[in-house]
Design a protein around this motif. Sequence first.
Motif, short mmCIF file in Angstrom:
data_model
loop_
_atom_site.label_atom_id
_atom_site.label_comp_id
_atom_site.label_asym_id
_atom_site.label_seq_id
_atom_site.Cartn_x
_atom_site.Cartn_y
_atom_site.Cartn_z
N PRO A 159 0.82 -1.21 0.00
CA PRO A 159 0.00 0.00 0.00
C PRO A 159 0.85 1.27 0.00
O PRO A 159 1.85 1.36 0.71
CB PRO A 159 -0.81 -0.13 1.30
CG PRO A 159 -0.90 -1.59 1.54
CD PRO A 159 0.40 -2.15 1.07
N GLY A 160 0.48 2.22 -0.82
CA GLY A 160 1.18 3.50 -0.90
C GLY A 160 2.32 3.53 -1.89
O GLY A 160 2.91 4.58 -2.12
N THR A 161 2.66 2.39 -2.50
CA THR A 161 3.79 2.31 -3.42
C THR A 161 3.27 2.17 -4.85
O THR A 161 2.56 1.22 -5.15
CB THR A 161 4.69 1.12 -3.07
OG1 THR A 161 5.12 1.24 -1.71
CG2 THR A 161 5.91 1.07 -3.97
N PHE A 162 3.65 3.11 -5.72
CA PHE A 162 3.18 3.06 -7.10
C PHE A 162 4.22 3.56 -8.10
O PHE A 162 3.91 3.88 -9.25
CB PHE A 162 1.88 3.87 -7.26
CG PHE A 162 1.93 5.26 -6.67
CD1 PHE A 162 2.38 6.33 -7.41
CD2 PHE A 162 1.51 5.49 -5.36
CE1 PHE A 162 2.41 7.61 -6.87
CE2 PHE A 162 1.54 6.77 -4.81
CZ PHE A 162 2.00 7.83 -5.57
N LYS A 163 5.48 3.62 -7.68
CA LYS A 163 6.55 4.16 -8.52
C LYS A 163 6.81 3.33 -9.77
O LYS A 163 7.06 3.88 -10.87
CB LYS A 163 7.83 4.29 -7.71
CG LYS A 163 8.35 2.95 -7.20
CD LYS A 163 9.56 3.09 -6.32
CE LYS A 163 10.06 1.74 -5.84
NZ LYS A 163 10.51 0.86 -6.96
N ASP A 164 6.78 2.01 -9.66
CA ASP A 164 7.08 1.15 -10.80
C ASP A 164 6.03 1.29 -11.90
O ASP A 164 6.36 1.29 -13.09
CB ASP A 164 7.18 -0.31 -10.36
CG ASP A 164 8.36 -0.56 -9.43
OD1 ASP A 164 9.28 0.27 -9.41
OD2 ASP A 164 8.35 -1.58 -8.71
N ARG A 165 4.78 1.41 -11.50
CA ARG A 165 3.70 1.61 -12.49
C ARG A 165 3.93 2.90 -13.26
O ARG A 165 3.80 2.94 -14.49
CB ARG A 165 2.35 1.66 -11.78
CG ARG A 165 1.19 2.05 -12.69
CD ARG A 165 -0.14 1.95 -11.98
NE ARG A 165 -0.21 2.81 -10.80
CZ ARG A 165 -0.57 4.10 -10.85
NH1 ARG A 165 -0.84 4.68 -12.00
NH2 ARG A 165 -0.64 4.81 -9.73
N ILE A 166 4.31 3.96 -12.54
CA ILE A 166 4.56 5.24 -13.19
C ILE A 166 5.75 5.14 -14.13
O ILE A 166 5.72 5.62 -15.28
CB ILE A 166 4.80 6.35 -12.15
CG1 ILE A 166 3.58 6.50 -11.22
CG2 ILE A 166 5.13 7.66 -12.83
CD1 ILE A 166 2.34 6.96 -11.90
N LEU A 167 6.83 4.50 -13.67
CA LEU A 167 8.05 4.41 -14.47
C LEU A 167 7.83 3.67 -15.78
O LEU A 167 8.31 4.10 -16.84
CB LEU A 167 9.15 3.73 -13.65
CG LEU A 167 10.51 3.57 -14.33
CD1 LEU A 167 11.04 4.91 -14.84
CD2 LEU A 167 11.51 2.94 -13.37
N VAL A 168 7.11 2.56 -15.73
CA VAL A 168 6.82 1.82 -16.96
C VAL A 168 6.06 2.69 -17.94
O VAL A 168 6.34 2.69 -19.15
CB VAL A 168 6.02 0.54 -16.65
CG1 VAL A 168 5.50 -0.10 -17.94
CG2 VAL A 168 6.89 -0.46 -15.91
N ASN A 169 5.12 3.47 -17.45
CA ASN A 169 4.30 4.31 -18.32
C ASN A 169 5.03 5.56 -18.79
O ASN A 169 4.57 6.21 -19.72
CB ASN A 169 3.01 4.70 -17.60
CG ASN A 169 1.97 3.60 -17.67
OD1 ASN A 169 1.24 3.49 -18.66
ND2 ASN A 169 1.89 2.78 -16.64
#
Length: 454
Positions: A90-100
Motif C-alpha cells: 500500500p502506498g507504493t506506485f513508482k514502478d507503475r509510473i516508471l513503466v508508463n
Amino acid sequence: MQVDIPQVLFKNRHLGRPATIDEYMAGGGYEALRATIGQRTPAEVLQLVLDADLRGRGGAGFPAGRKWQGIPADHVGTRYVVINTDEMEPGTFKDRILVNVDPHLVIEGIILCAYAVGACEGVFFIRPSYEGDARLIEQETQVARERGLLGKNILGTEFCFDVHVHRSAGRYICGEASAQIKAISGLRPNPRKGGPRTSVKGLWDCPTIVNNLETLANLPGIVRNGPAWFKSLARSETGSGTKLYSVSGQVARPGCYELPIGVTIREIIFEHAGGMPPGKTFKTVIPGGASTPYLPEALLDLEMDFDPMKKAGQRFGTASLMVFDKDTCLVGATLSLMEFFARESCGWCTPCREGIPYVRELLRRIESGEGTEEHIAMLQEMLPVLDLAYCAFAPGAAEPLRGLLTHFMDEVLAHVTEKRCPFGNPPPHVRGKACGTRPPQFGPTPCPEDQCPI
C-alpha cells in the motif's frame, strides 16, 4: 518541481503517454547497450555497477552488484533475470509510473543486467492490476525485437536474450524474491530460507537474479555516464543516484517525484508535494511504504537514504510516503494496514498466520471503544513475537504498530479512557457482526458472511 534537480528516470516524461523508442533513442537511449555488447566484458559491466554503489530500489536496499556476484562463476547452463514489478505494498506506485513514462529505459536496463550476469531469458513479473503496463511492455519489447535490440543475436552479436511478461496471481507475498520464483514455477509462493540463494538456485533450479524494476532502470545511465556521475546525483554522503518517491495521503500534490537520494522528508512533502491541503495540519508520515513505522514531526529533516534512516530507527523501504494530518486516527489507520497484512499472509508460519490477525483484533477492540490498558500491553508483547516469523513479512507488518506505540501512545490511551474513537470514527466493521455502516437492506441483524458489503 525545481528545474535544477536532474531527471534521469523521468527524463522523457510526457503528460498522458509513454515515450516512444525514437524519443528514447534521441536522448541517448540504447547507447549504453551499443557501447557494451561486443565492447565490454560482462565483468566490466558488473564492476561499473559495484563502483556506482547501486542499491536495490524495491525495499531491502541490497547492493545490486553484490547480488549479481552471487551467481557461481563456474555455472554452465541457463541463467535467468526476473524483473520484480509486483509492487503490492500500500502506498507504493513508482514502478507503475516508471513503466508508463519510459518503457525502453526499463527494457535497456534489463538487457544490460542480463549481459552482465550471462542470462538468456528474462521474466517480467507484474501484478495483475497493472494490466495496462503488462500490455505496454509486451508491445514495446516487440518493438525492441524488430530493431534488433532484443531476442537472438542482439545488435548482430552472439549475445541472445529475450524477456516475456508473467502476470502475478495477485498476492503481496509474491513480491519476496524466493516466493516470486515459486509463483512463476507454479508452486505455493511461500518464502524459502535456509537453502541456496536464488542467485545459485532459483527459477527451474537455475541461477536467477531478481531485481526491482526501478533498480534496473538505473543501469543505462550508470553504464553510459559512469559510477562517479551516478554518485554525484545524491545529496547525502552515503547515497548514490536519484530515487522515485511515491507521495500520497494528505498533501496538496500527491504523485511520483524523481529526487536525489538524501533529500529530506520535509522537502519532499512541503516543497515538491505542495505541503498540506488547506485547513490541514501535519501529524506524521509513513516514509518507506506500509511496512515502515510512523515518523514523528521531529524527524522531518531526516535524509531519505538507507543508512541515515536506519540510524534514526526508520526504514527507507520503497521511499513511498503516506502523509497523515491531525484529524486522522492513527489507531484506525494502523488497523486498516493490519487488515491488509492479515489478508496477504501466506500462512506458512505461526507468528505471521496467527499473530497478525491477533494484533488486528486487539486494534479493532481499541478503535471501537472496547479496549483496555491490558490490550495495549498485549500489543506491546506481540511486537517481539512477530519478529520471530519465518520471513520479513510479519516484522514488516509490525512496523506501523511499533511506530504507533512509540510515538503516539497518547492517542491509543485516549481510545481506552474515552471508550470510543476520539476522532469520531464509527466502530470498525467485522464480518458477521453488527456494524454501523451496513446498508438498511441487511436489517438490524449482523451482515451475512457471504453478503457483507464492506
